[in-house]
Design an enzyme around this catalytic site. Structure first.
Site, PDB file in Angstrom:
ATOM      1  CB  CYS A 115      -0.781  -0.129   1.101  1.00 28.08           C
ATOM      2  SG  CYS A 115      -1.798   1.564   1.433  1.00 28.08           S
ATOM      3  CE  LYS A 127     -11.038  -3.766   4.573  1.00 25.40           C
ATOM      4  NZ  LYS A 127     -11.369  -4.272   3.393  1.00 25.40           N
ATOM      5  CB  VAL A 133      -3.747  -0.192   5.892  1.00 23.76           C
ATOM      6  CG1 VAL A 133      -4.104  -1.291   6.876  1.00 23.76           C
ATOM      7  CG2 VAL A 133      -3.539  -0.260   4.557  1.00 23.76           C
ATOM      8  CD  GLU A 154      -7.920   8.951   5.897  1.00 28.07           C
ATOM      9  OE1 GLU A 154      -7.068   9.089   4.768  1.00 28.07           O
ATOM     10  OE2 GLU A 154      -8.914   8.592   6.001  1.00 28.07           O
ATOM     11  CB  SER A 155      -0.882   8.325   4.630  1.00 33.10           C
ATOM     12  OG  SER A 155      -1.476   9.291   3.561  1.00 33.10           O
TER      13      SER A 155
END
Length: 244
Positions: A28, A55, A68, A80-81
């Site tokens: 990801c 999941k 993720v 949230e990245s």
């Protein structure tokens, strides 16, 4: 740390008191952002990989949408990245990745927002139905990447962060690492010319020497295998792809 991707019927590995835990998927790009920041800032952590197609039931109690990345820090869960990366830089001040001066920090945040246009172009070329040839892919990518090329050129430094990668560089890198998957889709090298985004192309080459980038590097081939599954509406076996 769980190297394999946990799915339904699994249990969450025991947590270690005081240790950050990142829930991730190894391919990801958004989770990749967080891993780069954790490595660059040398923050102790462990990683639990999640099978996003099947999941684990327990993971939905941590992130109700089952996405993720998600970061657990004590009782706090951050998702949230970009939010996670900002949280890490604010709460772990060693090896700061943003400029100290507020105006420069705000400028970097604005540049990071522009990366979303490049991500959209990447996804359009890899997954969309409108881009049929390598030349068309280059046209789409150039339109999105030229502002970032110009920004780096105006800064006059090797990296957006100066003489070494900082937050902007790490937020952009996951897609720079994966852009080769578009060439794999077309089964030929993308026809970029020498005068096409030359500053960004040099940046991409220089980024490969960064210790965090090098340690986490997977490359475009594995990502393309996952993309192929998505295009064909197949369920990817992440662990087999990474072991191939």
């Amino acid at each position: 740390m769980s190297s394999s991707h946990l799915s339904k019927g699994s249990v969450e590995p025991p947590r270690q008191d005081g240790l950050l835990r990142l829930f991730s998927m190894q391919l990801c790009p958004f989770a990749h952002r967080v891993k780069l920041v954790l490595k660059a800032k040398q923050i102790p952590h462990d990683i639990v990989n999640i099978n996003l197609m099947v999941k684990p039931e327990w993971y939905l109690q941590i992130h109700p949408e089952g996405k993720v990345p998600a970061l657990v820090h004590g009782e706090k869960v951050v998702v949230e990245s970009l939010d996670i990366c900002d949280y890490l830089d604010e709460n772990f001040p060693e090896n700061p990745l943003y400029p100290v001066e507020p105006a420069l920090k705000q400028k970097d945040k604005e540049v990071i927002q522009k990366i979303s246009t490049a991500v959209e172009a990447f996804n359009k070329c890899l997954f969309g139905n409108e881009v049929h040839t390598p030349d068309e892919a280059v046209t789409v990518l150039l339109e999105a990447l030229q502002p970032l090329n110009d920004e780096l050129s105006n800064r006059g430094t090797a990296f957006f962060g100066g003489d070494k990668p900082k937050m902007v560089d790490y937020m952009f890198w996951p897609w720079a690492e994966r852009v080769g998957s578009i060439a794999l889709k077309f089964e030929q090298k993308l026809p970029f010319l020498d005068n096409h985004i030359p500053v960004l192309l040099k940046w991409r080459k220089d980024m490969r020497n960064d210790p965090a980038v090098t340690e986490l590097y997977v490359g475009p081939k594995a990502f393309w295998k996952v993309a192929e599954c998505k295009i064909r509406n197949e369920i990817p076996d992440y662990d087999s792809i990474l072991c191939a």
